[in-house]
Structures are given as C-alpha cells and as structure tokens.
Design an enzyme around this catalytic site. Structure first.
Site, PDB file in Angstrom:
ATOM      1  N   ARG A   1       0.836  -1.223   0.000  1.00 37.20           N
ATOM      2  CA  ARG A   1       0.000   0.000   0.000  1.00 37.20           C
ATOM      3  C   ARG A   1       0.861   1.260   0.000  1.00 37.20           C
ATOM      4  NH1 ARG A   1      -3.089  -3.712  -0.543  1.00 37.20           N
ATOM      5  NH2 ARG A   1      -5.197  -3.899   0.295  1.00 37.20           N
TER       6      ARG A   1
ATOM      7  N   SER B   1     -10.632  -1.020   3.446  1.00 36.89           N
ATOM      8  CA  SER B   1      -9.842  -1.154   4.674  1.00 36.89           C
ATOM      9  C   SER B   1      -9.446   0.231   5.172  1.00 36.89           C
ATOM     10  CB  SER B   1      -8.562  -1.943   4.398  1.00 36.89           C
ATOM     11  OG  SER B   1      -8.861  -3.224   3.931  1.00 36.89           O
TER      12      SER B   1
ATOM     13  N   GLU C   1      -4.914   3.597   6.476  1.00 36.36           N
ATOM     14  CA  GLU C   1      -4.653   3.420   5.053  1.00 36.36           C
ATOM     15  C   GLU C   1      -5.333   4.515   4.246  1.00 36.36           C
ATOM     16  OE1 GLU C   1      -6.003   1.707   1.534  1.00 36.36           O
ATOM     17  OE2 GLU C   1      -5.996  -0.223   2.579  1.00 36.36           O
TER      18      GLU C   1
HETATM   19  N1  EPU Z   1     -10.246 -11.288  10.121  1.00 40.32           N
HETATM   20  C1  EPU Z   1     -10.925 -11.401  11.317  1.00 40.32           C
HETATM   21  N2  EPU Z   1     -11.915 -10.493  11.591  1.00 40.32           N
HETATM   22  C2  EPU Z   1     -12.267  -9.520  10.718  1.00 40.32           C
HETATM   23  C3  EPU Z   1     -11.589  -9.404   9.496  1.00 40.32           C
HETATM   24  C4  EPU Z   1     -10.571 -10.317   9.225  1.00 40.32           C
HETATM   25  O1  EPU Z   1     -10.646 -12.259  12.128  1.00 40.32           O
HETATM   26  O2  EPU Z   1     -13.188  -8.753  11.036  1.00 40.32           O
HETATM   27  C5  EPU Z   1      -9.215 -12.281   9.794  1.00 40.32           C
HETATM   28  C6  EPU Z   1      -9.704 -13.258   8.732  1.00 40.32           C
HETATM   29  O3  EPU Z   1     -10.375 -14.343   9.280  1.00 40.32           O
HETATM   30  C7  EPU Z   1      -8.397 -13.696   8.094  1.00 40.32           C
HETATM   31  C8  EPU Z   1      -7.527 -12.443   8.190  1.00 40.32           C
HETATM   32  O4  EPU Z   1      -8.107 -11.634   9.200  1.00 40.32           O
HETATM   33  O5  EPU Z   1      -7.787 -14.706   8.828  1.00 40.32           O
HETATM   34  C9  EPU Z   1      -7.421 -11.695   6.886  1.00 40.32           C
HETATM   35  O6  EPU Z   1      -8.728 -11.273   6.461  1.00 40.32           O
HETATM   36  P1  EPU Z   1      -9.120 -10.989   4.935  1.00 40.32           P
HETATM   37  O7  EPU Z   1      -8.736 -12.129   4.083  1.00 40.32           O
HETATM   38  O8  EPU Z   1     -10.535 -10.537   4.913  1.00 40.32           O
HETATM   39  O9  EPU Z   1      -8.185  -9.809   4.485  1.00 40.32           O
HETATM   40  P2  EPU Z   1      -7.653  -8.516   5.259  1.00 40.32           P
HETATM   41  O10 EPU Z   1      -6.234  -8.742   5.636  1.00 40.32           O
HETATM   42  O11 EPU Z   1      -8.582  -8.121   6.335  1.00 40.32           O
HETATM   43  C10 EPU Z   1      -6.668  -7.418   3.109  1.00 40.32           C
HETATM   44  C11 EPU Z   1      -6.720  -6.106   2.377  1.00 40.32           C
HETATM   45  C12 EPU Z   1      -8.017  -5.986   1.600  1.00 40.32           C
HETATM   46  C13 EPU Z   1      -8.103  -7.136   0.617  1.00 40.32           C
HETATM   47  C14 EPU Z   1      -8.020  -8.448   1.397  1.00 40.32           C
HETATM   48  C15 EPU Z   1      -7.978  -9.670   0.502  1.00 40.32           C
HETATM   49  C16 EPU Z   1      -5.374  -4.547   3.650  1.00 40.32           C
HETATM   50  C17 EPU Z   1      -5.369  -3.355   4.541  1.00 40.32           C
HETATM   51  N3  EPU Z   1      -6.578  -4.995   3.307  1.00 40.32           N
HETATM   52  O12 EPU Z   1      -7.712  -7.418   4.089  1.00 40.32           O
HETATM   53  O13 EPU Z   1      -7.969  -4.779   0.875  1.00 40.32           O
HETATM   54  O14 EPU Z   1      -9.288  -7.080  -0.128  1.00 40.32           O
HETATM   55  O15 EPU Z   1      -6.805  -8.473   2.186  1.00 40.32           O
HETATM   56  O16 EPU Z   1      -6.721  -9.787  -0.073  1.00 40.32           O
HETATM   57  O17 EPU Z   1      -4.322  -5.040   3.271  1.00 40.32           O
HETATM   58  C18 EPU Z   1      -8.515  -2.440   0.953  1.00 40.32           C
HETATM   59  O18 EPU Z   1      -7.304  -2.218   0.925  1.00 40.32           O
HETATM   60  O19 EPU Z   1      -9.355  -1.513   0.974  1.00 40.32           O
HETATM   61  C19 EPU Z   1      -8.974  -3.823   0.976  1.00 40.32           C
HETATM   62  C20 EPU Z   1     -10.258  -4.131   1.094  1.00 40.32           C
END
Ligand code: EPU
Length: 340
Positions: free
Chosen positions: A165, A241, A336
């Site tokens: 990012r 995010s 972010e």
């Molecule tokens: N998780 C939780 N609780 C929550 C959300 C997530 O426990 O409320 C856990 C999930 O179970 C999983 C881990 O966190 O084990 C990762 O969750 P997820 O796959 O949903 O992805 P994320 O890390 O929360 C990132 C990006 C997203 C992108 C997704 C998929 C960032 C800041 N965010 O989210 O990007 O869509 O991965 O690759 O890196 C954005 O930047 O606006 C965005 C939506």
C-alpha cells in the site's frame, strides 16, 4: 473552456458519503484540460485535491481550494506479441472497468483485483492489492503531469518504489504530480494465482474445478468473496480497509502467538504481517455502531457511514480503535485511508 464551479457538495464524490464543501471544483477529461485548469489564475496558490473515484479518502472538513476530478478515459493497446500486451489506460477509467476489459479480451494479471473501487489513476499511488496480487506485478509505467511545471514525466516500475500500500506518490513526490495514464503488461497466456485460500474455497462453492478455471472464473470468485464481506459503498458509505495490516518483528509475533495461538500472521520478508481485522475484532469492535458511524459487521477493518456521519466522527472512532489495539496487543495500526 473547462467550467470552474464554486461551493460544490462533495458527498456524491466520495465513497464514504461524507458531507463537505469544495470552494472550487472542476472536471478534466484530457491532459490539456488538466493543464488548462491548473493555469487558471483564480485557483493559483490554493490547495489542490485530486480526485479519482474518491474511494480512499475521509473528508474531515470543508476543502478551501480546488477539487479536481480526473476523468481521462480510454484503453489503447500500445504493444503486443504472442505472450503479452501492453495496455495504456486513462487515469479516469474506473478500476473495475479496466479489469472487465482485460477479462473480456483474455488478458490475465488483474483478475484477482476485481471489484476494487476507485480509478485507474489512483491505483498505483497505493499499489492496490487483494487476494495475493498487487498492481505492481502488472504495472509497466505511468505518465504524470508535474503540477508546477505542467511537464509530463514517465515513471517506470522501479521509480514508483512500490511497497505494501505504498509508492513514491505517497512519500517523496507526494502532492507534486497528477497521474494521467497508466500502462499495464498483461499476459495472453494467463497463469492463475489461487494461492489465497478463500479463492479456492469459493471456486469449489461455485462448483468449478480449479483445473477448469480461467481468469473469468477467478474474477467471479473474487467478486463473490468481496460482496459477502465488504459493504457496497452505494448502500453503506466506506473506503475499504481503513487501516493497513501491521508489519511486526518475528519476536513480536512469537510473543503474541504464545498468548493468542489462533492469531493469523503471515511472513512478509524478514517480518510478519498481522491481520488488523482480527486484532480489531478481538477488541470487541466488530459490528459496533455509534450514531451514524461504526465498524462493519462482516469485516472489522472497514469503518462505515450509515448515512449522516461527519468525517471527524469517523476519525474519532478510528482513534478509539487504534488506541484499544495498542493497549491490548501493543501493536500500532496505521491508517490506510487519506485523511483530508
Ligand atoms: N479477520 C478477522 N476479523 C475480521 C476481518 C478479518 O478475524 O473482522 C481475519 C480473517 O479471518 C483472516 C484475516 O483476518 O484470517 C485476513 O482477512 P481478509 O482475508 O478478509 O483480508 P484482510 O487482511 O482483512 C486485506 C486487504 C483488503 C483485501 C483483502 C484480501 C489490507 C489493509 N486490506 O484485508 O484490501 O481485499 O486483504 O486480499 O491489506 C482495501 O485495501 O481496501 C482492501 C479491502
């Protein structure tokens, strides 16, 4: 002649749906248009806010300057061989329209990035990423207009200094350039990236064998996953995010894992990336609502506006979230979203 409007309500132009007024507002549909508006004596010396899709910003006050909406359009194939194609895209195209264009033509590389809100011009600024893929992998170059000199400069991949990012446009040259076109190198023989567990699970749920999947199927899977987790800005205001996933040392991960064995953590170079959504959920914020602002019920990393939240109310909530994660886990979250 480009119209310079005054006292424009920005609520329709930001996906958070926050009310704020711009002293001046203009739309540019070409590089010449951008030059014309930047040369206008009325706005000389005033602050400038460049808007693409308005999907990564939180407006916390009225903007006493020019909001310039970039609507430069078009897809042009500028190079092609049996393996690859280089497509030059206007900064004002919606990102997902570009993904759909690529899929329709059988060009691989951006299918995992389906349904990300925002414009093509904004995408390299924060090296958008999702489901195991970042824009830097298909990025070829970009053209940007220097705001002071109005000269066009081409930035190659190395010069953009992409990170998680991150890019040079958020650091060293912040506020100095307006991105007008971005070129991508896409593959005519796509190799799918289904390493992100959720994609395979979704393909299975869709009844598709991984061996039969193509870029269209991966895109459909990503669209389904996103729709199930992330709020649609047309219904509930948000900017995706709100925080970055924090990167911490191996020692810190070991310390936290000892206390929270179920905590998700992913290696990231020498360090480890934690899931901010998980940390926030553990602090009890998931689904929390305060007036018209809150933390989304399906994804704790997303702050939302249920209708009439003020930017500073969302910001105040983000501060509380940040503080509680710091107290419970000793981890500092970084926003972010751009705070204006
Ligand atoms: N998780 C939780 N609780 C929550 C959300 C997530 O426990 O409320 C856990 C999930 O179970 C999983 C881990 O966190 O084990 C990762 O969750 P997820 O796959 O949903 O992805 P994320 O890390 O929360 C990132 C990006 C997203 C992108 C997704 C998929 C960032 C800041 N965010 O989210 O990007 O869509 O991965 O690759 O890196 C954005 O930047 O606006 C965005 C939506």
């Amino acid at each position: 002649m480009i119209e310079l409007k005054q006292n424009i309500q920005l609520k329709p132009f930001n996906t958070f749906g926050i009310e704020a007024t711009a002293a001046y507002y203009a739309v540019a549909e070409s590089v010449e248009g951008v030059k014309e508006i930047l040369s206008n004596s009325t706005i000389k010396g005033l602050p400038l806010l460049v808007m693409g899709g308005g999907s990564n910003m939180l407006l916390t006050q009225d903007f006493n300057g020019l909001v310039l909406n970039i609507k430069i359009k078009g897809f042009t194939v500028v190079e092609e061989n049996d393996e690859h194609v280089i497509v030059r895209v206007g900064a004002g195209e919606a990102w997902h329209q570009f993904v759909l264009y690529a899929i329709e033509h059988g060009y691989g590389g951006v299918e995992n990035l389906s349904l990300i809100p925002g414009s093509v011009g904004a995408a390299p600024m924060q090296n958008i990423g999702a489901y195991g893929v970042e824009i830097k992998e298909t990025f070829q170059s970009l053209e940007a207009l220097h705001i002071e000199t109005l000269q066009t400069r081409t930035f190659g991949k190395e010069e953009c200094r992409f990170g998680y990012r991150e890019s040079i446009f958020k650091r060293d040259v912040k506020g100095q350039y307006i991105i007008t076109h971005v070129s991508f190198k896409l593959s005519k023989k796509p190799v799918l990236n289904t390493s992100y567990g959720a994609i395979e699970t979704e393909l299975n749920a869709m009844g598709i064998d991984k061996a039969d999947a193509g870029i269209k199927e991966v895109s459909d899977a990503v669209v389904h996953i996103r729709q199930s987790k992330l709020p649609d800005p047309a219904q509930i205001g948000n900017a995706g995010s709100f925080f970055k996933n924090p990167v911490v040392s191996a020692e810190k991960v070991a310390e936290l894992k000892a206390q929270y064995p179920d905590m998700p953590a992913y290696p990231s170079g020498e360090s480890h990336k934690l899931a901010a959504g998980w940390l926030i959920e553990q602090c009890g914020w998931k689904g929390y609502r305060e007036g018209d602002t809150g933390v989304h019920k399906n994804q704790a990393l997303v702050l939302v506006n249920y209708g009439n939240a003020k930017g500073n109310e969302v910001y105040a909530l983000s501060e509380k979230v940040l503080q509680s994660v710091k107290e419970k886990f000793g981890v500092e979250l970084e926003r972010e979203v751009n705070i204006i």
